[in-house]
Design a protein around this motif. Structure first.
Motif, PDB file in Angstrom:
ATOM      1  N   ASN A  80       0.811  -1.222   0.000  1.00 29.97           N
ATOM      2  CA  ASN A  80       0.000   0.000   0.000  1.00 29.97           C
ATOM      3  C   ASN A  80       0.838   1.263   0.000  1.00 29.97           C
ATOM      4  O   ASN A  80       0.298   2.360  -0.173  1.00 29.97           O
ATOM      5  N   LEU A  81       2.144   1.124   0.237  1.00 36.71           N
ATOM      6  CA  LEU A  81       3.006   2.309   0.220  1.00 36.71           C
ATOM      7  C   LEU A  81       2.944   2.958  -1.154  1.00 36.71           C
ATOM      8  O   LEU A  81       3.037   2.276  -2.173  1.00 36.71           O
ATOM      9  N   LYS A  82       2.807   4.263  -1.181  1.00 38.00           N
ATOM     10  CA  LYS A  82       2.675   4.940  -2.465  1.00 38.00           C
ATOM     11  C   LYS A  82       3.958   5.690  -2.782  1.00 38.00           C
ATOM     12  O   LYS A  82       4.440   6.495  -1.975  1.00 38.00           O
ATOM     13  N   LEU A  83       4.513   5.384  -3.933  1.00 39.32           N
ATOM     14  CA  LEU A  83       5.703   6.110  -4.381  1.00 39.32           C
ATOM     15  C   LEU A  83       5.279   7.505  -4.836  1.00 39.32           C
ATOM     16  O   LEU A  83       4.437   7.641  -5.730  1.00 39.32           O
ATOM     17  N   GLU A  84       5.823   8.509  -4.211  1.00 39.70           N
ATOM     18  CA  GLU A  84       5.491   9.889  -4.583  1.00 39.70           C
ATOM     19  C   GLU A  84       6.440  10.416  -5.651  1.00 39.70           C
ATOM     20  O   GLU A  84       6.279  11.512  -6.145  1.00 39.70           O
TER      21      GLU A  84
ATOM     22  N   VAL B  92      13.792  10.471  -2.596  1.00 41.59           N
ATOM     23  CA  VAL B  92      12.622   9.672  -2.961  1.00 41.59           C
ATOM     24  C   VAL B  92      11.529   9.876  -1.921  1.00 41.59           C
ATOM     25  O   VAL B  92      11.774   9.727  -0.718  1.00 41.59           O
ATOM     26  N   GLY B  93      10.339  10.228  -2.403  1.00 41.63           N
ATOM     27  CA  GLY B  93       9.210  10.435  -1.501  1.00 41.63           C
ATOM     28  C   GLY B  93       8.308   9.214  -1.451  1.00 41.63           C
ATOM     29  O   GLY B  93       7.991   8.622  -2.477  1.00 41.63           O
ATOM     30  N   LEU B  94       7.915   8.818  -0.242  1.00 41.72           N
ATOM     31  CA  LEU B  94       6.973   7.711  -0.054  1.00 41.72           C
ATOM     32  C   LEU B  94       5.848   8.180   0.852  1.00 41.72           C
ATOM     33  O   LEU B  94       6.086   8.928   1.804  1.00 41.72           O
ATOM     34  N   ARG B  95       4.646   7.733   0.557  1.00 38.25           N
ATOM     35  CA  ARG B  95       3.505   8.123   1.378  1.00 38.25           C
ATOM     36  C   ARG B  95       2.791   6.874   1.875  1.00 38.25           C
ATOM     37  O   ARG B  95       2.719   5.864   1.164  1.00 38.25           O
ATOM     38  N   ASN B  96       2.304   6.953   3.089  1.00 35.28           N
ATOM     39  CA  ASN B  96       1.492   5.869   3.644  1.00 35.28           C
ATOM     40  C   ASN B  96       0.036   6.328   3.610  1.00 35.28           C
ATOM     41  O   ASN B  96      -0.394   7.090   4.461  1.00 35.28           O
ATOM     42  N   PRO B  97      -0.708   5.859   2.618  1.00 33.22           N
ATOM     43  CA  PRO B  97      -2.089   6.355   2.468  1.00 33.22           C
ATOM     44  C   PRO B  97      -3.078   5.664   3.405  1.00 33.22           C
ATOM     45  O   PRO B  97      -4.271   5.952   3.345  1.00 33.22           O
TER      46      PRO B  97
ATOM     47  N   ALA C 206       3.961   7.254   9.303  1.00 31.93           N
ATOM     48  CA  ALA C 206       2.667   7.258  10.005  1.00 31.93           C
ATOM     49  C   ALA C 206       1.527   7.314   8.983  1.00 31.93           C
ATOM     50  O   ALA C 206       1.730   7.719   7.832  1.00 31.93           O
ATOM     51  N   PRO C 207       0.322   6.897   9.387  1.00 29.81           N
ATOM     52  CA  PRO C 207      -0.814   6.944   8.457  1.00 29.81           C
ATOM     53  C   PRO C 207      -1.005   8.350   7.892  1.00 29.81           C
ATOM     54  O   PRO C 207      -1.034   9.332   8.640  1.00 29.81           O
ATOM     55  N   GLY C 208      -1.082   8.449   6.574  1.00 26.78           N
ATOM     56  CA  GLY C 208      -1.275   9.730   5.907  1.00 26.78           C
ATOM     57  C   GLY C 208      -0.010  10.539   5.721  1.00 26.78           C
ATOM     58  O   GLY C 208      -0.018  11.560   5.023  1.00 26.78           O
ATOM     59  N   GLU C 209       1.087  10.122   6.300  1.00 22.96           N
ATOM     60  CA  GLU C 209       2.331  10.897   6.249  1.00 22.96           C
ATOM     61  C   GLU C 209       3.092  10.641   4.942  1.00 22.96           C
ATOM     62  O   GLU C 209       3.024   9.550   4.365  1.00 22.96           O
ATOM     63  N   THR C 210       3.829  11.652   4.492  1.00 22.43           N
ATOM     64  CA  THR C 210       4.743  11.499   3.361  1.00 22.43           C
ATOM     65  C   THR C 210       6.156  11.757   3.868  1.00 22.43           C
ATOM     66  O   THR C 210       6.407  12.748   4.550  1.00 22.43           O
ATOM     67  N   VAL C 211       7.064  10.850   3.552  1.00 20.78           N
ATOM     68  CA  VAL C 211       8.458  10.981   4.000  1.00 20.78           C
ATOM     69  C   VAL C 211       9.349  11.037   2.769  1.00 20.78           C
ATOM     70  O   VAL C 211       9.169  10.256   1.830  1.00 20.78           O
ATOM     71  N   THR C 212      10.284  11.962   2.766  1.00 25.10           N
ATOM     72  CA  THR C 212      11.263  12.016   1.674  1.00 25.10           C
ATOM     73  C   THR C 212      12.594  11.472   2.177  1.00 25.10           C
ATOM     74  O   THR C 212      13.129  11.949   3.183  1.00 25.10           O
ATOM     75  N   PHE C 213      13.092  10.484   1.488  1.00 30.72           N
ATOM     76  CA  PHE C 213      14.381   9.878   1.840  1.00 30.72           C
ATOM     77  C   PHE C 213      15.473  10.608   1.051  1.00 30.72           C
ATOM     78  O   PHE C 213      15.611  10.404  -0.153  1.00 30.72           O
ATOM     79  N   ASN C 214      16.229  11.458   1.748  1.00 28.42           N
ATOM     80  CA  ASN C 214      17.257  12.250   1.057  1.00 28.42           C
ATOM     81  C   ASN C 214      18.549  11.462   0.815  1.00 28.42           C
ATOM     82  O   ASN C 214      19.426  11.923   0.099  1.00 28.42           O
ATOM     83  N   ASP C 215      18.635  10.303   1.457  1.00 31.80           N
ATOM     84  CA  ASP C 215      19.858   9.508   1.294  1.00 31.80           C
ATOM     85  C   ASP C 215      19.637   8.321   0.366  1.00 31.80           C
ATOM     86  O   ASP C 215      20.363   7.330   0.432  1.00 31.80           O
ATOM     87  N   ALA C 216      18.626   8.393  -0.498  1.00 36.38           N
ATOM     88  CA  ALA C 216      18.388   7.301  -1.451  1.00 36.38           C
ATOM     89  C   ALA C 216      19.505   7.288  -2.498  1.00 36.38           C
ATOM     90  O   ALA C 216      20.201   8.292  -2.694  1.00 36.38           O
ATOM     91  N   CYS C 217      19.659   6.161  -3.140  1.00 36.33           N
ATOM     92  CA  CYS C 217      20.713   6.090  -4.151  1.00 36.33           C
ATOM     93  C   CYS C 217      20.127   5.703  -5.505  1.00 36.33           C
ATOM     94  O   CYS C 217      19.165   4.945  -5.595  1.00 36.33           O
ATOM     95  N   CYS C 218      20.739   6.274  -6.508  1.00 36.19           N
ATOM     96  CA  CYS C 218      20.337   5.953  -7.877  1.00 36.19           C
ATOM     97  C   CYS C 218      20.971   4.618  -8.254  1.00 36.19           C
ATOM     98  O   CYS C 218      22.116   4.345  -7.915  1.00 36.19           O
ATOM     99  N   VAL C 219      20.209   3.760  -8.925  1.00 36.31           N
ATOM    100  CA  VAL C 219      20.756   2.459  -9.325  1.00 36.31           C
ATOM    101  C   VAL C 219      20.763   2.317 -10.843  1.00 36.31           C
ATOM    102  O   VAL C 219      20.715   1.217 -11.376  1.00 36.31           O
ATOM    103  N   GLN C 220      20.845   3.453 -11.526  1.00 39.35           N
ATOM    104  CA  GLN C 220      20.841   3.434 -12.993  1.00 39.35           C
ATOM    105  C   GLN C 220      21.623   4.665 -13.443  1.00 39.35           C
ATOM    106  O   GLN C 220      21.067   5.760 -13.576  1.00 39.35           O
ATOM    107  N   ALA C 221      22.903   4.483 -13.697  1.00 41.27           N
ATOM    108  CA  ALA C 221      23.815   5.614 -13.843  1.00 41.27           C
ATOM    109  C   ALA C 221      23.463   6.533 -15.018  1.00 41.27           C
ATOM    110  O   ALA C 221      23.269   7.731 -14.838  1.00 41.27           O
ATOM    111  N   ALA C 222      23.380   5.984 -16.211  1.00 39.09           N
ATOM    112  CA  ALA C 222      23.242   6.838 -17.399  1.00 39.09           C
ATOM    113  C   ALA C 222      21.796   6.915 -17.840  1.00 39.09           C
ATOM    114  O   ALA C 222      21.433   6.467 -18.923  1.00 39.09           O
ATOM    115  N   GLN C 223      20.967   7.434 -17.004  1.00 39.80           N
ATOM    116  CA  GLN C 223      19.552   7.552 -17.357  1.00 39.80           C
ATOM    117  C   GLN C 223      18.999   8.817 -16.716  1.00 39.80           C
ATOM    118  O   GLN C 223      19.153   9.028 -15.517  1.00 39.80           O
ATOM    119  N   GLY C 224      18.383   9.641 -17.532  1.00 43.83           N
ATOM    120  CA  GLY C 224      17.780  10.850 -16.993  1.00 43.83           C
ATOM    121  C   GLY C 224      16.318  10.623 -16.668  1.00 43.83           C
ATOM    122  O   GLY C 224      15.762   9.583 -17.004  1.00 43.83           O
TER     123      GLY C 224
END
Lengths: 414, 318
Positions: free
Chosen positions: B44-48, B57-62, B94-112
């Motif tokens: 149910n986690l929603k990718l924002e 990367v932003g994730l929301r718990n709807p 938390a329910p309804g909350e949106t969290v942005t993960f600032n320490d996420a990593c890209c796993v696809q180097a040459a892609q915009g």
């Protein structure tokens, strides 16, 4: 070659009926196997023209072997020959006739067959245009060189006589039944995109029941009985291990497809094999439930040992091929069976989603004879391959082959 | 590890182990136990989407109500035409909350292109990348995993680039087979994973529904990749018949061999590896901690002293 191996050979070996250039004889690696099968029982051998899924190259070998052999005087063999001539493409039949010429095989019944086939063929005019040298070679072989050339000389001198005018043989040939046009082949199910609903009606209905549909149970039972009615019936003791583990449920678009087709086969086999004992791996079928609910792990090795303890005549394993209590256990058990002096045949039936399924990594016991199915049209092949190792089941196979011959003939006349 | 195994997994009143499954050098023992309620399903986690630049990367718990989401450790997303990302850590949302993960990593180097917000499937990082990813938690820099991905791709004989989709997408059919090889059992809450009978992973969810959602990403992408790597280098053993001469002997020998295998796995379970626990986050009575041992590391969640979620893996496996 053992009978079950020979049947498998007919259904899986796809080598073409090859002829070398010039006067070379046909190059057939399995000619001896065919000859031995013929000598063992000519009528039973001929009936394999009607066996399910026999490859075209193998049908040509059947035709070649039957035409090279002395005439049996059996009406069944003649009907099988007629069926082969009607079922095979004319180009391939001509290749067989040429092979008879190159091996200098001039049985009287074979010569008559060649003449009857060519002179009564509805496409004779076209054949004379596009394959004239071959047709002439075949006629020359069938009539004999001198007789054929005398006919041609007479034709050239009078200019009015037909190709074989004045010959008593022509009158005989004219009375023979013409070769009908070959019916257009039905669309091959393998050529369309496979979905859960076009793998046969029985499986499609079972998928619906798994998804919660009501009121289809009697329909499924009737379909299974109808399918089984066309298949051989054998009353011997047979144990079937049905893999209904979690993986057979599948997922996504293919959810329940594997288990549904496996259950479809089991339902049909239950009619063909009235003394069938079912052992389910993984799932249990709750009281009052119609179908096993796929769940749990896949312990095929222990299931096989337990099945053999009941001393059946045959053990069938129907599975998606994913063994996981310990991968390799089934292969070890199978490798041990020879030293137990157990001769019970064990056949592995692969339940697939479609014809293109990759079975690499899905063969838990490669030493076992295998047969694959993904559509209910495959069930006849499966049943034949299952019964082939059983000597007492030969009669059932023979009777069913005769029934298939009768049905084909009735269809042709219709 | 010793603490975890001794206090929880082998505790007869808490969690219990099921029957081992084994295929292609990978073994899995299912874990069963009482369910913990009040947790949202990972599906149910929603990718924002990626917001404010790569690596965010932003994730929301709807979920409505009181269902807090435990973000599965090393969750990642793949989208066509966007730079794929994975997370380096777990978290509470938390329910309804949106969290942005600032320490996420890209796993696809040459892609915009930025990941878009949508409901979609997710993966868990391959086992070979998890230690590195965990060590890089809290560090900004979207390119921080590219070198490790390149090395992993090289090991699989794939293109040597920082592109994880070469492994996860192009080899998807191969990896999906691990989903068929291992069966998720009814009411299964977790799993122990072994490679060649050595413990390499402990995965536990708060309830069977949660674990069902992370099952495929774990068995196919995380541990399936490790098993595939082993499969490439080690051929399957030659089949040797048992020594039995009767059917009864064969049955006994089969059971005996299986018992020996179980004992070998049990020995692998009782190894001692004291874990240093670092508190990362709290949500009401739940605590998220990072566990660092000599052999194992990962993250776990406890509530009232009971283990609710765990994702622990061998540092050098995969």
């Amino acid at each position: 070659m053992r009978y079950d191996h020979f049947l498998r050979h007919l259904q899986t070996e796809d080598a073409p009926f090859e002829m070398g250039r010039k006067d070379q004889r046909p190059r057939l690696a399995d000619a001896e196997a065919h000859q031995r099968a013929y000598e063992a029982n000519p009528v039973f051998y001929a009936l394999h023209a009607l066996a399910p899924r026999v490859r075209e190259g193998q049908k040509l070998r059947l035709l070649y072997t039957l035409l090279r052999a002395p005439r049996q005087g059996s009406r069944i063999v003649d009907r099988c020959l007629q069926h082969l001539l009607e079922a095979l493409p004319v180009e391939s039949v001509l290749t067989v006739f040429l092979a008879l010429r190159r091996t200098r095989s001039r049985r009287k019944h074979a010569c008559r067959t060649i003449l009857r086939y060519l002179l009564n063929h509805q496409e004779l005019e076209r054949l004379l245009e596009v394959r004239r040298p071959t047709v002439v070679d075949c006629l020359e072989h069938a009539l004999g060189r001198d007789r054929f050339r005398a006919q041609r000389r007479r034709l050239a001198q009078t200019g009015t006589a037909p190709l074989l005018g004045g010959d008593r043989l022509l009158g005989l040939l004219a009375r023979l039944r013409p070769i009908p046009h070959q019916p257009r082949a039905a669309q091959d199910p393998a050529s369309v995109t496979v979905t859960e609903s076009n793998r046969g009606g029985l499986s499609a209905n079972l998928v619906r029941i798994y998804r919660g549909a009501q009121g289809l149970r009697s329909r499924v039972e009737a379909e299974a009985a109808q399918l089984a009615g066309r298949l051989p019936r054998y009353p011997g003791r047979v144990t079937l291990i049905l893999d209904a583990s979690g993986s057979t449920a599948g997922y996504g678009d293919r959810e329940y497809c594997c288990i549904a087709q496996s259950v479809a086969l089991v339902r049909v086999l239950a009619h063909c094999l009235p003394n069938l004992h079912l052992v389910t791996v993984g799932a249990t079928t709750p009281r009052g439930e119609f179908l096993p609910k796929p769940q749990g792990h896949t312990d095929l090795a222990l299931a096989l040992v337990q099945a053999l303890e009941g001393e059946p005549e045959l053990v069938i394993i129907v599975s998606d091929g994913y063994e996981n209590v310990e991968q390799g256990d089934l292969a070890r058990v199978v490798a041990t069976l020879p030293q137990l002096a157990l001769a019970t045949p064990v056949v592995f039936c692969h339940s697939k989603f479609g014809p293109a399924d990759d079975l690499q990594d899905r063969r838990p016991a490669p030493e076992l004879p295998e047969v694959e199915f993904w559509h209910q049209n495959d069930f006849d092949e499966v049943v034949y391959r299952l019964l082939a190792p059983l000597e007492p089941a030969r009669e059932a196979l023979r009777n069913n082959l005769q029934l298939r011959l009768q049905r084909k003939e009735a269809l042709c006349l219709a | 590890m010793s603490r975890l195994i001794q206090l929880d997994l082998l505790d007869p009143t808490g969690l219990r182990l099921g029957q081992t499954q084994s295929s292609y050098g990978l073994q899995m023992i299912p874990i069963f136990g009482a369910s913990h309620t009040g947790f949202a399903s990972p599906a149910n986690l929603k990718l924002e989407g990626v917001r404010g630049g790569y690596g965010n990367v932003g994730l929301r718990n709807p979920t409505a109500g009181d269902g807090v989401a435990i973000v599965p450790l090393h969750l990642g997303y793949i989208q066509r035409g966007a730079q794929n990302h994975a997370l380096c850590r777990s978290a509470f949302i938390a329910p309804g909350e949106t969290v942005t993960f600032n320490d996420a990593c890209c796993v696809q180097a040459a892609q915009g292109g930025y990941l878009e917000g949508r409901d979609q499937w997710f993966f868990i990082l391959p086992l070979a990348l998890r230690r590195q990813a965990l060590e890089l938690r809290g560090q900004n820099g979207y390119s921080k995993l590219w070198e490790s991905i390149t090395a992993v791709n090289e090991r699989y004989g794939l293109k040597q680039r920082g592109h994880l989709e070469h492994l996860l997408v192009e080899q998807r059919g191969r990896l999906d087979r691990f989903r068929n090889r291992f069966e998720l059992m009814p009411e299964q809450r977790g799993a122990l994973f072994f490679l060649d009978r050595e413990l390499v992973g402990v995965e536990l969810g708060p309830n069977p529904e949660y674990f069902r959602d992370v099952w495929t990403p774990l068995v196919a992408f995380c541990y399936g990749t490790a098993a595939w790597a082993r499969q490439q280098t080690q051929p399957l053993p030659v089949t040797k018949p048992f020594t039995a001469r009767t059917l009864g002997e064969l049955k006994s020998e089969l059971e005996e061999v299986r018992t020996l295998r179980e004992q070998q796995l049990q020995r692998s379970l009782v190894q001692r590896d004291p874990l240093k626990l670092i508190e990362e986050e709290r949500y009401q009575d739940c605590v998220l901690r990072t566990a660092l041992g000599r052999k194992f590391c990962g993250q776990l969640v406890e509530r009232d002293g009971k283990l609710v979620y765990a994702s622990l893996f061998h540092r050098s496996a995969g």
